[in-house]
Write a protein that holds these residues in place. Structure first.
Motif, PDB file in Angstrom:
ATOM      1  N   ASN A  63      75.631  41.021  54.191  1.00 37.88           N
ATOM      2  CA  ASN A  63      75.773  41.850  55.386  1.00 37.88           C
ATOM      3  C   ASN A  63      75.699  40.938  56.611  1.00 37.88           C
ATOM      4  O   ASN A  63      74.921  39.973  56.611  1.00 37.88           O
ATOM      5  N   ARG A  64      76.489  41.264  57.613  1.00 38.40           N
ATOM      6  CA  ARG A  64      76.505  40.428  58.815  1.00 38.40           C
ATOM      7  C   ARG A  64      75.204  40.640  59.594  1.00 38.40           C
ATOM      8  O   ARG A  64      74.789  41.787  59.815  1.00 38.40           O
ATOM      9  N   THR A  65      74.607  39.557  60.030  1.00 37.60           N
ATOM     10  CA  THR A  65      73.254  39.654  60.582  1.00 37.60           C
ATOM     11  C   THR A  65      73.176  40.532  61.826  1.00 37.60           C
ATOM     12  O   THR A  65      72.290  41.374  61.922  1.00 37.60           O
ATOM     13  N   TRP A  66      74.077  40.370  62.760  1.00 38.19           N
ATOM     14  CA  TRP A  66      73.856  41.052  64.045  1.00 38.19           C
ATOM     15  C   TRP A  66      74.091  42.544  63.990  1.00 38.19           C
ATOM     16  O   TRP A  66      73.486  43.310  64.731  1.00 38.19           O
TER      17      TRP A  66
ATOM     18  N   ASP B 150      72.281  31.271  57.250  1.00 37.82           N
ATOM     19  CA  ASP B 150      71.244  32.285  57.431  1.00 37.82           C
ATOM     20  C   ASP B 150      71.401  33.027  58.756  1.00 37.82           C
ATOM     21  O   ASP B 150      70.932  34.156  58.894  1.00 37.82           O
ATOM     22  N   VAL B 151      72.062  32.422  59.717  1.00 37.23           N
ATOM     23  CA  VAL B 151      72.231  33.092  61.010  1.00 37.23           C
ATOM     24  C   VAL B 151      73.356  34.131  60.941  1.00 37.23           C
ATOM     25  O   VAL B 151      73.245  35.227  61.494  1.00 37.23           O
TER      26      VAL B 151
ATOM     27  N   ALA C 282      74.738  35.627  58.113  1.00 37.63           N
ATOM     28  CA  ALA C 282      74.765  36.634  57.047  1.00 37.63           C
ATOM     29  C   ALA C 282      73.380  36.805  56.436  1.00 37.63           C
ATOM     30  O   ALA C 282      72.548  35.909  56.481  1.00 37.63           O
ATOM     31  N   ILE C 283      73.199  37.948  55.830  1.00 38.49           N
ATOM     32  CA  ILE C 283      71.902  38.274  55.253  1.00 38.49           C
ATOM     33  C   ILE C 283      72.097  38.832  53.835  1.00 38.49           C
ATOM     34  O   ILE C 283      73.029  39.603  53.600  1.00 38.49           O
TER      35      ILE C 283
END
Lengths: 551, 104
Positions: free
Chosen positions: B20-23, B63-64, B66-67
């Motif tokens: 999942n995209r982080t933001w 890590d920035v 995607a999660i």
């Protein structure tokens, strides 16, 4: 309504600032996901299948119209225009962006709403009877004690890193609407033989993969000893609860493995060391909390006003009134339950427009107050009976007057595999199909009270174990299957349901439920024997036979 | 919790790395160009455990961006079209199977 003081407001606002900084550091890469995960969870932020999910607390299920409007605003501005009311008096937003979460939290904080401890291994939102303060026969308003526990447990350092999550529920009525027997600690406020009020304390209840009904650990605890006693329980749990195995970490497992007697002795020993400490609650503390709850100034009104007599000729209104309104402690008033279970709809969902409209109706007809129940419905707790016809028309217009409260289509369901990253199977489409099968109001009334609860996995967010009919989604070789239990209940006679046989495929579930209901209608001793009572009398065998004879 | 890189990797067919995209949390897939895409059709396909391990390692390192990166099965149709390999991934790819209360 409870009015937060300066301390509460400061705490909530500081928390928003803190989380804003944490999110900023996460998005810049200063915090890794491993570092950030616990921080987001402690602010109610999960990662689900499609997006982040934001869980907001509604302490003891009480909301002001202003707060509900703000939730509508959050749904509209930051999400996709709706929210989902859960089985623990929370609301969840399913599509929220991490980058916008601090703004959403700040908007909620303006009206005293927060998401603290709606996730994580800490004490969760303290829940209570959604009719607290208005239910006839109630000993006293249990929200006062819920609020005391909320204040005491919020950010309590000793309870912030428990072996696992920890849930309180409180009731003060004979009929338990708060499902206290399936909580880590259940509290029943009552008056003892000496005329004193205090709490029966239950411990070790819970659902999930290992369901247990809570056991009475102490039959009577005075209110002024409540904090010291629950702290003693939490200390014993904190000391002995397992941290090596997530599946055995809940207090219910500890109580089960030690046995209630040994667990109670440990708690008693701990309690005696602190009973007379600063944790003893002074009456003035309780009075201070009590004074911050505002209660309506009720009018003296007739029980059967002309408006109600006139409206009684409308069968649709009468169907709703008989089904969805309940006695109030004050003559001339009623509690009106708003069904969030429309035929074909996802259980517990409300759109932003509905929330706004309900807030307006609460202002007009219910002293600006709304309640949220664990059955995933809302209620207006102070409606003058003369206003019921006008209220019904308005509720019907916005789709929350389906007269199915406590009936077969008033289904509790978790979000299931449509949203949840833990789920094995879908819950919502099963619930939707069942509401269509039982859409006929006459049929639903003929069946009578019947609770169907659906969970999409063994974590049991849909409380399937304690549904009169429970449906649990499992996965078999990549396909959705469903186990069916019957005979569960979540009230004062709480029981875990019994599995009736092998799991059935997705496409068969609604047929199986219809078979069970038809078997009940054929087997009940008389028309007013409820489904749950018939199962108690007959056992599961006749239902098993009916379901599997041709499968 | 065990890191995805420490878990034993077993794949029985074509697979992709998804996260999942982080933001904003939306579903994304790892591409062959060492980036992410919101379209499954852009996903890099791996067919062996070693390939999967390498692509997963590269994904987890972001890590920035995607999660929660993990390996997910896919089916490759005769037309070459990539389809999700199970119901969970189908729902992640295509969205909920119910009508939303408010049109998206």
């Amino acid at each position: 309504m409870y009015a937060y003081d300066e301390l509460d407001r400061t705490l909530i606002n500081e928390r928003v600032s803190e989380f804003r900084d944490q999110v900023k550091r996460r998005l810049s890469g200063e915090l890794t996901e491993d570092e950030f995960k616990m921080l987001r969870l402690q602010n109610g932020v999960y990662l689900q299948l499609h997006a982040y999910m934001f869980r907001v607390a509604i302490p003891y299920g009480t909301l002001s119209s202003e707060q509900l409007r703000r939730m509508a605003h959050v749904a509209r501005k930051y999400d996709r225009g709706y929210g989902h009311f859960t089985t623990r008096q929370n609301i969840q937003f399913n599509w929220i962006k991490l980058a916008e979460l601090p703004d959403a939290l700040a908007d909620l904080a303006d009206v005293g709403i927060h998401a603290m401890q709606t996730s994580g291994n800490n004490t969760r939102n303290v829940t209570s009877d959604q009719w607290a303060g208005v239910a006839p026969g109630e000993i006293e308003d249990p929200r006062i004690w819920s609020e005391l526990l909320r204040q005491y447990t919020t950010l309590h350092p000793e309870f912030s890193f428990l072996p696992r999550k920890f849930k309180f529920a409180i009731t003060a009525s004979d009929h338990d609407r708060a499902a206290i027997k399936v909580h880590d600690i259940g509290l029943r406020l009552y008056r003892n033989a000496a005329g004193e009020t205090g709490f029966e304390v239950l411990v070790g209840g819970g659902l999930g993969r290992t369901p247990f009904i809570g056991k009475t650990i102490k039959p009577f605890v005075h209110g002024h000893d409540l904090l010291s006693y629950v702290e003693a329980i939490l200390r014993v749990y904190n000391q002995y609860g397992r941290r090596d195995n997530i599946y055995k970490a809940r207090i219910k497992i500890l109580v089960h493995e030690l046995g209630i007697e040994k667990f109670a002795r440990e708690v008693e020993e701990e309690w005696l060391q602190m009973r007379d400490s600063a944790l003893q609650i002074d009456d003035s503390v309780i009075e201070d909390i009590r004074s911050r709850f505002s209660y309506p100034t009720y009018e003296k009104l007739p029980h059967m006003p002309d408006e109600l007599k006139k409206a009684a000729h409308d069968p649709h209104f009468e169907a709703w009134r008989k089904n969805s309104t309940f006695p109030h402690k004050v003559p001339g008033y009623a509690i009106a339950v708003l069904s969030l279970k429309p035929v074909g709809g996802p259980p517990g969902d409300a759109t932003a427009d509905q929330m706004d409209a309900i807030a307006d109706l609460a202002d007009r007809y219910s002293f600006g107050e709304i309640r949220v129940g664990h059955e995933q419905n809302l209620a207006l707790p102070h409606v003058a009976r003369r206003d019921l016809p006008a209220l019904w028309k308005a509720l019907d217009r916005i789709g929350v007057a389906t007269p199915n409260v406590n009936l077969v289509s008033d289904i509790i369901a978790c979000p299931g595999l449509d949203y949840c990253s833990l789920a094995n199977a879908r819950s919502i489409p099963i619930a939707q199909e069942l509401t269509r099968r039982f859409a006929n109001h006459d049929t639903a009334n003929l069946i009578g009270r019947l609770h169907i609860n659906i969970s999409g996995c063994i974590n049991a967010c849909g409380h399937h174990h304690v549904g009169h009919i429970g449906i649990l989604g499992v996965e078999k070789n990549g396909e959705e299957f469903y186990q069916i239990t019957i005979g569960g209940r979540a009230d004062e006679k709480a029981e875990v349901g019994t599995l009736i046989g092998p799991a059935v495929p997705y496409g068969d579930v609604a047929d199986v439920i219809e078979d069970i209901v038809e078997a009940y209608l054929a087997l009940r001793a008389r028309p007013d024997e409820l489904f749950i009572d018939a199962v108690k009398r007959l056992g599961v065998e006749p239902f098993r036979e009916r379901v599997y004879a041709t499968r | 919790m065990t890191s995805p890189l420490q878990q034993k990797i077993k794949i029985s067919g074509p697979s992709v790395i998804t996260a999942n995209r982080t933001w904003d949390g939306i579903v994304i897939w790892r591409t062959a160009a060492k980036g992410w895409s919101a379209e499954l059709s852009d996903a890099a396909i791996v067919r062996t455990a070693d390939e999967a391990r390498a692509l997963l390692a590269e994904s987890v390192a972001d890590d920035v961006g995607a999660i929660g990166a993990y390996i997910a099965p896919v089916e490759i149709r005769d037309s070459g079209k990539i389809k999700p390999g199970n119901l969970r991934e189908h729902i992640r790819s295509a969205g909920v199977t119910i009508d939303l209360p408010v049109p998206a």
